[in-house]
Design a protein around this motif. Structure first.
Motif, PDB file in Angstrom:
ATOM      1  N   LEU A  16       0.802  -1.224   0.000  1.00 27.57           N
ATOM      2  CA  LEU A  16       0.000   0.000   0.000  1.00 27.57           C
ATOM      3  C   LEU A  16       0.835   1.275   0.000  1.00 27.57           C
ATOM      4  O   LEU A  16       0.635   2.171  -0.825  1.00 27.57           O
ATOM      5  N   PHE A  17       1.794   1.360   0.940  1.00 32.35           N
ATOM      6  CA  PHE A  17       2.493   2.638   1.083  1.00 32.35           C
ATOM      7  C   PHE A  17       3.495   2.878  -0.050  1.00 32.35           C
ATOM      8  O   PHE A  17       3.795   4.030  -0.377  1.00 32.35           O
ATOM      9  N   SER A  18       3.980   1.782  -0.695  1.00 33.58           N
ATOM     10  CA  SER A  18       4.841   1.974  -1.864  1.00 33.58           C
ATOM     11  C   SER A  18       3.986   2.483  -3.024  1.00 33.58           C
ATOM     12  O   SER A  18       4.411   3.335  -3.811  1.00 33.58           O
ATOM     13  N   GLY A  40       0.164  10.972   4.916  1.00 31.43           N
ATOM     14  CA  GLY A  40      -0.195   9.620   4.490  1.00 31.43           C
ATOM     15  C   GLY A  40       0.439   8.603   5.421  1.00 31.43           C
ATOM     16  O   GLY A  40      -0.072   8.345   6.524  1.00 31.43           O
ATOM     17  N   ILE A  41       1.574   8.044   5.020  1.00 29.46           N
ATOM     18  CA  ILE A  41       2.244   7.051   5.867  1.00 29.46           C
ATOM     19  C   ILE A  41       2.567   7.671   7.231  1.00 29.46           C
ATOM     20  O   ILE A  41       2.896   8.869   7.312  1.00 29.46           O
ATOM     21  N   GLY A  42       2.435   6.868   8.268  1.00 31.07           N
ATOM     22  CA  GLY A  42       2.711   7.381   9.607  1.00 31.07           C
ATOM     23  C   GLY A  42       4.202   7.426   9.864  1.00 31.07           C
ATOM     24  O   GLY A  42       4.735   6.578  10.557  1.00 31.07           O
ATOM     25  N   ASP A  43       4.853   8.426   9.274  1.00 35.17           N
ATOM     26  CA  ASP A  43       6.305   8.540   9.496  1.00 35.17           C
ATOM     27  C   ASP A  43       6.590   9.820  10.271  1.00 35.17           C
ATOM     28  O   ASP A  43       6.181  10.916   9.867  1.00 35.17           O
ATOM     29  N   VAL A 131      -7.460  -3.084   8.108  1.00 38.90           N
ATOM     30  CA  VAL A 131      -6.305  -3.617   8.828  1.00 38.90           C
ATOM     31  C   VAL A 131      -4.996  -3.081   8.248  1.00 38.90           C
ATOM     32  O   VAL A 131      -4.919  -2.754   7.051  1.00 38.90           O
ATOM     33  N   TYR A 132      -3.976  -3.032   9.085  1.00 41.72           N
ATOM     34  CA  TYR A 132      -2.606  -2.769   8.652  1.00 41.72           C
ATOM     35  C   TYR A 132      -2.233  -3.912   7.699  1.00 41.72           C
ATOM     36  O   TYR A 132      -2.296  -5.084   8.093  1.00 41.72           O
ATOM     37  N   PRO A 133      -1.895  -3.620   6.434  1.00 37.92           N
ATOM     38  CA  PRO A 133      -1.832  -4.669   5.412  1.00 37.92           C
ATOM     39  C   PRO A 133      -0.793  -5.767   5.649  1.00 37.92           C
ATOM     40  O   PRO A 133      -0.909  -6.852   5.074  1.00 37.92           O
ATOM     41  N   ASN A 185      -5.880   1.478  17.263  1.00 37.50           N
ATOM     42  CA  ASN A 185      -5.863   0.827  15.966  1.00 37.50           C
ATOM     43  C   ASN A 185      -5.208   1.660  14.870  1.00 37.50           C
ATOM     44  O   ASN A 185      -5.383   2.863  14.773  1.00 37.50           O
ATOM     45  N   ASN A 186      -4.442   0.954  14.083  1.00 40.39           N
ATOM     46  CA  ASN A 186      -3.999   1.463  12.802  1.00 40.39           C
ATOM     47  C   ASN A 186      -4.784   0.649  11.770  1.00 40.39           C
ATOM     48  O   ASN A 186      -4.657  -0.577  11.761  1.00 40.39           O
ATOM     49  N   PRO A 187      -5.635   1.231  10.950  1.00 39.22           N
ATOM     50  CA  PRO A 187      -5.717   2.640  10.587  1.00 39.22           C
ATOM     51  C   PRO A 187      -6.774   3.493  11.286  1.00 39.22           C
ATOM     52  O   PRO A 187      -6.754   4.708  11.136  1.00 39.22           O
ATOM     53  N   SER A 247       9.365   3.306  17.176  1.00 40.56           N
ATOM     54  CA  SER A 247       9.273   4.137  15.969  1.00 40.56           C
ATOM     55  C   SER A 247       8.427   5.378  16.175  1.00 40.56           C
ATOM     56  O   SER A 247       8.867   6.496  15.929  1.00 40.56           O
ATOM     57  N   LYS A 248       7.192   5.160  16.587  1.00 40.35           N
ATOM     58  CA  LYS A 248       6.267   6.286  16.697  1.00 40.35           C
ATOM     59  C   LYS A 248       6.410   6.947  18.055  1.00 40.35           C
ATOM     60  O   LYS A 248       6.229   8.136  18.209  1.00 40.35           O
ATOM     61  N   THR A 249       6.778   6.159  19.073  1.00 37.78           N
ATOM     62  CA  THR A 249       6.906   6.655  20.437  1.00 37.78           C
ATOM     63  C   THR A 249       8.069   7.634  20.559  1.00 37.78           C
ATOM     64  O   THR A 249       7.928   8.720  21.102  1.00 37.78           O
ATOM     65  N   ILE A 384     -10.989   7.830   4.662  1.00 33.61           N
ATOM     66  CA  ILE A 384      -9.559   8.063   4.468  1.00 33.61           C
ATOM     67  C   ILE A 384      -8.903   8.120   5.852  1.00 33.61           C
ATOM     68  O   ILE A 384      -9.573   8.395   6.844  1.00 33.61           O
ATOM     69  N   ARG A 385      -7.596   7.853   5.882  1.00 34.70           N
ATOM     70  CA  ARG A 385      -6.843   8.004   7.130  1.00 34.70           C
ATOM     71  C   ARG A 385      -5.933   9.209   6.992  1.00 34.70           C
ATOM     72  O   ARG A 385      -5.222   9.344   5.993  1.00 34.70           O
ATOM     73  N   ILE A 386      -5.983  10.099   7.992  1.00 36.57           N
ATOM     74  CA  ILE A 386      -5.043  11.233   8.007  1.00 36.57           C
ATOM     75  C   ILE A 386      -4.108  11.037   9.191  1.00 36.57           C
ATOM     76  O   ILE A 386      -4.542  10.755  10.315  1.00 36.57           O
TER      77      ILE A 386
HETATM   78  C1  MLT Z   1       1.469   3.348   8.647  1.00 40.71           C
HETATM   79  O1  MLT Z   1       1.453   4.436   8.093  1.00 40.71           O
HETATM   80  O2  MLT Z   1       0.494   2.624   8.730  1.00 40.71           O
HETATM   81  C2  MLT Z   1       2.734   2.916   9.267  1.00 40.71           C
HETATM   82  O3  MLT Z   1       3.649   3.934   9.297  1.00 40.71           O
HETATM   83  C3  MLT Z   1       3.336   1.829   8.514  1.00 40.71           C
HETATM   84  C4  MLT Z   1       4.334   1.123   9.347  1.00 40.71           C
HETATM   85  O4  MLT Z   1       4.501   1.406  10.531  1.00 40.71           O
HETATM   86  O5  MLT Z   1       4.941   0.227   8.788  1.00 40.71           O
END
Ligand code: MLT
Length: 407
Positions: A16-18, A40-43, A131-133, A185-187, A247-249, A384-386
């Motif tokens: 998905l994210f690619s 978009g991507i949770g970075d 779901v997170y793919p 939950n993600n997303p 990562s996110k923390t 959509i997810r923001i």
């Molecule tokens: C996301 O955007 O769902 C995540 O950043 C993807 C991930 O953590 O791999």
């Protein structure tokens, strides 16, 4: 003749994210003047906490001297980090987790993707939708599904999330062996209460199933009544594995450090019903296929648990959660119902329209990247997810542009 793993041919398009990144890059090439804002991507976008940077420097200096240099470390992680994790993330919340039940790794994506390989090829899998793919795609790769048909893979038990159930799926109507859950939950950003989670733990115990619990976003929980870990729930040690990430923390998406908790009391069975330790299986897999996270990175992760580290991480998260509030308020003012954004960095917006079209419209008219809900499953269509992971300026500018585009 070398033949391929044909299960890969069942996978839909690219990851998905690619896929989104390719579309955004093509749009940017066609519109070089447009300043695109990526939600978009949770970075993460904020710098590492200063305590982590100091720890990285110090550990790098140690690596520069023969007397303090370290080569291969323990594959499961250094004791200093495993102990800090067990104490701060679990024991402090009343969850009975020991340091040697913690497996340090380079990412929750890898761990949630890899864990399925220690279970039988014919295990019945329950996966939420949306779901997170990664959970789904890795089971497709492993051959646990049939073909893709009308947006779903045959052989998977899908757990529907929708506005009616608040994106907390109901228990499976048929027996399953492996259940993927992710909270916050993600997303969708939805959260689960301790009572709701207890029902899943009881279901797993009754069905001799295992819950794969992805808690990568637990640090974003603001509501004190919500569980941060499945191991806060009685009985979970016998039925669950938990995934966590720095990562996110703590802003480690580019630094890479995460961990998986596999209690020693967790068992799974041979076809003839003989019980085996899942901890032993995962340990065997981890030590065979992984050589550990680098020493400086583990020292940086350890620093998160110092008093200064805790304060710095809290400030980082507060910043992203203020963004989440700004996004949620703006979308609600525009008349869109939202889930998430209160205990999660993701806001799940009901667009009531085709989610890829909405994605294209936001990109084209506002230069803002979101993630189309359909990318997370058929139940994600119409949403959509923001993501709140960006600077305050960018989030504010994105919302101003979206207001204008949708006016
Ligand atoms: C996301 O955007 O769902 C995540 O950043 C993807 C991930 O953590 O791999």
């Amino acid at each position: 003749m070398i033949t391929i793993n044909e299960h890969y041919l069942k996978l839909q398009a690219s990851y998905l994210f690619s896929d989104i990144a390719k579309r955004v890059n093509a749009f940017q090439q066609a519109h070089p003047e447009m300043e695109i804002i990526r939600l978009g991507i949770g970075d993460v976008t904020r710098a590492l906490p200063p305590v982590c940077v100091e720890a990285l420097h110090k550990a790098t200096d140690e690596m520069a001297q023969d007397s303090t240099f370290r080569g291969y470390g323990p594959e499961q992680g250094y004791d200093f980090l495993r102990s800090a994790i067990a104490k701060n993330d679990f024991q402090s919340r009343g969850a009975d987790i020991a340091p040697d039940e913690v497996f340090v790794s380079d990412g929750a994506k890898c761990d949630t993707g890899n864990i399925q390989e220690i279970f039988a090829a014919d295990a019945r899998i329950a996966i939420p939708d949306p779901v997170y793919p990664v959970y789904l795609d890795t089971n497709v790769m492993a051959g646990r599904t049939g073909q893709h048909n009308k947006g779903r893979y045959e052989g998977i038990v899908y757990l529907d999330g929708n506005a009616d159930n608040g994106f907390i799926p109901e228990l499976p109507a048929e027996p399953v062996d492996l259940i993927y859950l992710c909270f916050p939950n993600n997303p969708t950003g939805a959260t689960i209460t301790a009572d709701q989670l207890k029902q899943w733990v009881d279901y797993a115990a009754a069905n001799r199933a295992i819950i794969l619990y992805d808690a990568a976003y637990e640090a974003f929980i603001r509501d004190d009544s919500l569980p941060h870990s499945i191991f806060e729930i009685e009985g979970a040690r016998d039925v669950a594995i938990e995934f966590r990430s720095f990562s996110k923390t703590a802003g480690f998406t580019g630094t890479r450090c995460a961990y998986t908790v596999v209690p020693k009391s967790l068992t799974a069975f041979t076809a003839s019903g003989e019980a085996h330790s899942v901890h032993s299986l995962w340990s065997r897999r981890h030590t065979t296929k992984f050589n550990g996270v680098s020493y400086p990175v583990q020292r940086a992760a350890e620093a998160v648990y110092s008093a200064a580290g805790k304060a710095q991480v809290a400030a980082l998260i507060d910043g992203y959660m203020t963004n989440a509030g700004i996004i949620r308020d703006a979308m609600q003012e525009l008349g869109y119902a939202c889930v998430g954004g209160e205990n999660s960095p993701y806001i799940w917006v009901a667009t009531r329209s085709n989610s890829w079209e909405f994605f294209d419209m936001l990109l084209g008219k506002a230069g803002v990247v979101c993630t189309p809900g359909a990318g997370f499953g058929t139940c994600g269509e119409g949403f959509i997810r923001i993501s709140a992971f960006n600077s305050r300026n960018n989030v504010t500018a994105a919302m101003a542009r979206i207001r204008q585009a949708l006016a």
